[in-house]
Motif scaffolding. Structure first.
Motif, mmCIF file in Angstrom:
data_model
loop_
_atom_site.group_PDB
_atom_site.id
_atom_site.type_symbol
_atom_site.label_atom_id
_atom_site.label_comp_id
_atom_site.label_asym_id
_atom_site.label_seq_id
_atom_site.Cartn_x
_atom_site.Cartn_y
_atom_site.Cartn_z
ATOM 1 N N GLY A 7 0.818 -1.211 0.000
ATOM 2 C CA GLY A 7 0.000 0.000 0.000
ATOM 3 C C GLY A 7 0.847 1.255 0.000
ATOM 4 N N GLU A 8 1.927 1.238 0.769
ATOM 5 C CA GLU A 8 2.836 2.386 0.790
ATOM 6 C C GLU A 8 3.488 2.590 -0.569
ATOM 7 O OE1 GLU A 8 5.612 1.786 3.896
ATOM 8 O OE2 GLU A 8 4.166 2.047 5.528
ATOM 9 N N LYS A 9 3.880 1.481 -1.217
ATOM 10 C CA LYS A 9 4.485 1.580 -2.541
ATOM 11 C C LYS A 9 3.518 2.179 -3.548
ATOM 12 C CE LYS A 9 7.730 -2.294 -2.106
ATOM 13 N NZ LYS A 9 8.096 -3.642 -2.627
ATOM 14 N N GLN A 10 2.271 1.711 -3.500
ATOM 15 C CA GLN A 10 1.269 2.237 -4.429
ATOM 16 C C GLN A 10 1.006 3.713 -4.165
ATOM 17 O OE1 GLN A 10 -2.200 -0.249 -4.174
ATOM 18 N NE2 GLN A 10 -1.211 -2.000 -5.179
ATOM 19 N N GLY A 11 0.991 4.081 -2.882
ATOM 20 C CA GLY A 11 0.790 5.487 -2.542
ATOM 21 C C GLY A 11 1.926 6.361 -3.049
ATOM 22 N N LYS A 12 3.159 5.883 -2.863
ATOM 23 C CA LYS A 12 4.312 6.633 -3.350
ATOM 24 C C LYS A 12 4.327 6.698 -4.872
ATOM 25 C CE LYS A 12 7.298 5.610 0.610
ATOM 26 N NZ LYS A 12 8.535 4.926 1.069
ATOM 27 N N ARG A 13 3.935 5.596 -5.513
ATOM 28 C CA ARG A 13 3.883 5.568 -6.972
ATOM 29 C C ARG A 13 2.846 6.559 -7.492
ATOM 30 N NH1 ARG A 13 2.751 0.566 -7.507
ATOM 31 N NH2 ARG A 13 4.905 -0.162 -7.424
ATOM 32 N N GLN A 63 1.866 9.280 -5.951
ATOM 33 C CA GLN A 63 2.413 10.619 -5.723
ATOM 34 C C GLN A 63 3.429 10.993 -6.797
ATOM 35 O OE1 GLN A 63 3.964 10.663 -1.737
ATOM 36 N NE2 GLN A 63 1.943 10.569 -0.770
ATOM 37 N N ARG A 64 4.297 10.046 -7.168
ATOM 38 C CA ARG A 64 5.278 10.307 -8.216
ATOM 39 C C ARG A 64 4.592 10.570 -9.551
ATOM 40 N NH1 ARG A 64 8.058 5.740 -6.352
ATOM 41 N NH2 ARG A 64 7.830 4.735 -8.378
#
Length: 203
Positions: free
Chosen positions: A23-29, A31-32
């Motif tokens: 979930g954190e990875k998807q959130g960061k992705r 945002q990018r």
């Protein structure tokens, strides 16, 4: 039984952690992706990945990041504000390059305008190259399919127009004019006018 419970508990905790990390990875992705669209004003692009690198032109180096989306390959530097935007449709080739004859850390893009765009100082050069090449090839494939579909539509439309014209002049024999002439709407219309003029003269 206690032993079994102890073995199961860590698995549950690990799974929960994996879900949270994903979930954190998807959130960061996400945002990018949003930052990418705003920075380059490419609001409909889907960002695949981005990599730290440097743009090189002659002896000039600009440190920044290479962004690969479904429609463009872009370079941006927050230090200098430099932006480079290359549509996949304008790319002729993508190749791996070396610097100083020994460092395998560069990628060169050749455009249809015969411009060579050189990026170097990649940490993950092979990963960047693989994603860039796949994005470019996929874009070309989508464009080719779209063009083929448009051609089929135009061909079908032409056949329908020909059939309409042919049905309106069914009293002509097959040998009275060539197929290429019959498919020309102006030719058919002109023949129709000549027929009317001949009838008027006979009257």
């Amino acid at each position: 039984e206690r032993h079994v419970v102890l073995l199961e508990l860590p698995k549950i905790e690990l799974n929960d952690t994996a879900v949270e990390e994903e979930g954190e990875k998807q959130g960061k992705r996400a945002q990018r992706s949003q930052a990418f669209r705003r920075f380059f004003d490419l609001l409909t692009d889907n960002l695949y990945d981005d990599f730290s690198c440097a743009y090189q032109r002659g002896s000039t180096f600009v440190q920044g990041r290479l962004y690969i989306s479904d429609k463009h390959v872009c370079f941006g530097s927050i230090f200098s504000g430099k932006q480079i935007i290359i549509p996949h449709s304008q790319v002729v080739s993508v190749s791996k390059q070396t610097t100083a004859y020994v460092f395998s850390n560069a990628i060169e893009i050749l455009t249809k305008k015969e411009e060579k765009v050189f990026f170097t100082s990649f940490i993950y050069r092979d990963d960047a190259f693989e994603i860039l090449q796949k994005a470019w090839e996929t874009s070309l494939s989508v464009k080719t399919q779209s063009m083929a579909s448009e051609t089929e539509t135009e061909t079908a439309g032409s056949e329908e127009e020909y059939n309409d014209y042919s049905s309106g002049y069914s009293h002509y024999s097959d040998d009275s004019y060539s197929e290429s002439e019959s498919s020309d709407s102006s030719y058919v219309d002109n023949n129709s006018d000549d027929e009317d003029d001949d009838d008027d003269d006979d009257d």
